[in-house]
Design a protein around this motif. Sequence first.
Motif, short mmCIF file in Angstrom:
data_model
loop_
_atom_site.label_atom_id
_atom_site.label_comp_id
_atom_site.label_asym_id
_atom_site.label_seq_id
_atom_site.Cartn_x
_atom_site.Cartn_y
_atom_site.Cartn_z
N MET A 84 12.56 43.24 -36.13
CA MET A 84 11.23 42.05 -36.31
C MET A 84 12.01 40.83 -36.24
N GLU A 85 13.14 40.36 -36.78
CA GLU A 85 13.65 39.05 -36.77
C GLU A 85 13.93 38.58 -35.44
N TRP A 86 14.64 39.60 -34.55
CA TRP A 86 14.92 39.28 -33.11
C TRP A 86 13.59 38.87 -32.35
N ASN A 87 12.37 39.70 -32.70
CA ASN A 87 11.32 39.48 -31.80
C ASN A 87 10.77 38.01 -32.43
N ILE A 88 10.59 37.64 -33.49
CA ILE A 88 10.13 36.26 -33.91
C ILE A 88 10.90 35.22 -33.17
N LYS A 89 12.50 35.46 -33.38
CA LYS A 89 13.10 34.42 -32.79
C LYS A 89 13.03 34.21 -31.26
N PHE A 90 12.58 35.43 -30.51
CA PHE A 90 12.41 35.29 -29.17
C PHE A 90 11.24 34.53 -28.82
N VAL A 91 10.00 34.77 -29.65
CA VAL A 91 8.84 34.23 -29.56
C VAL A 91 9.04 32.40 -29.78
N PHE A 92 9.89 32.28 -30.77
CA PHE A 92 10.05 30.99 -31.16
C PHE A 92 10.57 30.15 -29.92
N SER A 93 11.71 30.93 -29.15
CA SER A 93 12.43 30.38 -28.38
C SER A 93 11.46 30.21 -26.74
N GLY A 94 10.53 31.16 -26.82
CA GLY A 94 9.60 31.03 -25.77
C GLY A 94 8.78 30.05 -25.74
N MET A 95 8.32 29.73 -27.05
CA MET A 95 7.39 28.60 -27.35
C MET A 95 8.10 27.10 -27.01
N ALA A 96 9.30 27.32 -27.46
CA ALA A 96 10.15 25.78 -27.08
C ALA A 96 10.34 25.72 -25.76
N VAL A 97 10.65 26.73 -24.93
CA VAL A 97 10.80 26.60 -23.62
C VAL A 97 9.54 26.15 -22.83
N LEU A 98 8.42 26.63 -23.29
CA LEU A 98 6.92 26.31 -22.70
C LEU A 98 6.65 24.73 -23.08
#
Length: 199
Positions: A1-15
């Motif tokens: 679960m934590e891995w998924n949220i970190k990925f989402v935060f990273s994707g939003m930061a890239v965007l």
Amino acid sequence: MEWNIKFVFSGMAVLLTLVAFLPYLFSIIKGQTRPHVFTWVIWGLTTLIVFFAQYEAQAGWGAWPVGISGGITILVAMAAYCKRADASIHTVDWVFFLAALSSLPFWYVMSDPMWAVILLTTVDMLGFVPTLRKAYVFPYQESARFFVLFILRNTLVLLALEEYSIATALFPFAVNIGCLALLFLVLFRRYQLRTFHKQ
């Protein structure tokens, strides 16, 4: 679960990185903006070295927006050079450039990416000084929107980090402080100037 949220935060930061940088890059290609080439080379170099240092320090997904930002910054420098933007080089430019390069042997000798990040963050923060001075005198020549996007982006980078340490968190945290200071200064000076002209 934590891995998924970190990925989402990273994707939003890239965007947010793309939303902040791409209009600026296209304005250079169209000849509307003429940035200082060597300054962008320095910023690209420091950001890319920080990315590799963060990656080695186990920043995980939180490092990738910084790496992409470094790559786009190098593209900005290349576009500026191709469009014959300001290519003048001053002594202080060489000082910043050599300080950025010196982080690599410093990192190698100390066997710890933290020292490279500390040095590069210091170089990056010193780069804010001329911009703060310019923003005070010409607050309408700075983009408040750009600073807001970068504050949001760096907050997401911090949230996306998989390992928290000086090596992983110092750079995005310090850049956030610099952007907050610039945003406050720009908005405050615009308010001052509007109030002065109304009198």
